[in-house]
Design an enzyme around this catalytic site. Structure first.
Site, PDB file in Angstrom:
ATOM      1  N   ASP A 161       0.872  -1.178   0.000  1.00 58.94           N
ATOM      2  CA  ASP A 161       0.000   0.000   0.000  1.00 58.94           C
ATOM      3  C   ASP A 161       0.904   1.221   0.000  1.00 58.94           C
ATOM      4  O   ASP A 161       1.177   1.817   1.040  1.00 58.94           O
ATOM      5  CB  ASP A 161      -0.909  -0.024   1.233  1.00 58.94           C
ATOM      6  N   THR A 163       2.611   4.964  -1.758  1.00 55.31           N
ATOM      7  CA  THR A 163       2.283   6.207  -2.434  1.00 55.31           C
ATOM      8  C   THR A 163       2.686   6.082  -3.904  1.00 55.31           C
ATOM      9  O   THR A 163       3.254   5.077  -4.324  1.00 55.31           O
ATOM     10  CB  THR A 163       3.038   7.382  -1.793  1.00 55.31           C
TER      11      THR A 163
END
Length: 289
Positions: A161, A163
């Site tokens: 998960d 950016t």
């Protein structure tokens, strides 16, 4: 990257020449350093919003779409996942969804900064909803790339998960990261990761496909429409050595979903089955890659 440094409007600057703007009712937190700008604010449509360096990271209203699809698709496709690794995800949304699976016995989450977790607990408490206190959760504060290339732990599902591949997040799109993740997967394991909006970030998808291919026999993507991440459907990367995991029939998915006992707001067996159907422009681009 230009950031509208708070008046009553926040403009996202991820894409050149195109973006979205949010009314700011109240600034809950804001910090500017020499290397990054973080802001958490209240918006009348999306509730609490967190943005980093001009890029919206998550919102209170639609986070469930992203978190459910990044979690339940690999776990239910695997069917017997007991050990899960999360890389990033400091807001706790993925951890929350993983912990809803009672069949999961252990979850390790690797986050580079404890301050991110603390901040999200304070300003976005519904994302984690107490998951950080789950006895199955092992929170490791470390660099994700270094962790996957140094630990001897093994996992059934790995969820990245991360950016967008800008600044610190870029290393989580590297071959070294993918190689490390593959080494940690048990036989039949699944790796998934956030991979941007391909209509506007097509190079990301092509690059990921090329970098995954040496490590996974089956490298693909699946799609989800998250309102916050503008520009059409976003893609989530998929890597496994078992191609059949993407080809389960609806009755089997319905059985696994029912047996899990979880309730969802976006995910269901039908969305699971359909999410691997990709737009033709993306298939064409991937074929050329």
């Amino acid at each position: 990257m230009g950031v509208n440094f708070m008046t009553t409007n926040y403009k996202e600057t991820l894409h050149k020449g195109y973006g979205q703007a949010f009314d700011v009712e109240e600034v809950l937190f804001e910090q500017q350093t020499d290397s990054w700008h973080l802001i958490i604010f209240r918006n009348p449509v999306y509730g609490t919003v967190m943005a980093l360096d001009g890029i919206i990271q998550t919102t209170e209203r639609d986070e469930f779409v992203y978190h459910e699809m990044l979690t339940h698709v690999p776990i239910l496709a695997h069917g017997k996942a007991k050990r899960v690794l999360i890389i990033g995800g400091g807001d706790g949304g993925i951890l929350r969804e993983v912990c809803r699976h009672k069949s999961v016995e252990h979850v390790t989450q690797v986050e580079i900064d404890q301050a991110v977790i603390d901040m999200c607990k304070e300003y976005l408490p519904n994302h984690s909803a107490g998951a950080f206190d789950d006895p199955r959760a092992n929170i490791v504060i470390a660099d994700g790339v270094e962790y996957v290339n140094s630990t001897d732990e093994k996992f059934d599902v790995i969820i990245s998960d991360c950016t967008d591949p800008v600044g610190p997040g870029e290393v989580l799109f590297s071959s070294r990261f993918y190689e490390g993740c593959k080494s940690l997967l048990n036989e039949g394991g699944v790796f998934v990761a956030q991979n941007g909006v391909p209509f506007l970030q097509q190079d990301e998808v092509i690059t990921t496909r090329r970098r995954l291919s040496p490590y996974f026999k089956d490298q693909s993507f699946y799609a989800v429409a998250v309102p916050t991440y503008i520009g059409g459907v976003m893609t989530l990367a998929w890597g496994s050595d078992n191609e059949s995991l993407r080809q389960l029939d609806l009755s089997e998915l319905q059985k696994r979903f029912a047996d899990s006992g979880i309730t969802t707001r976006y995910y269901n067996p039908q969305t699971h089955l359909g999410c691997f159907g990709l737009p033709q422009y993306l298939l064409d681009a991937l074929d050329k890659a």
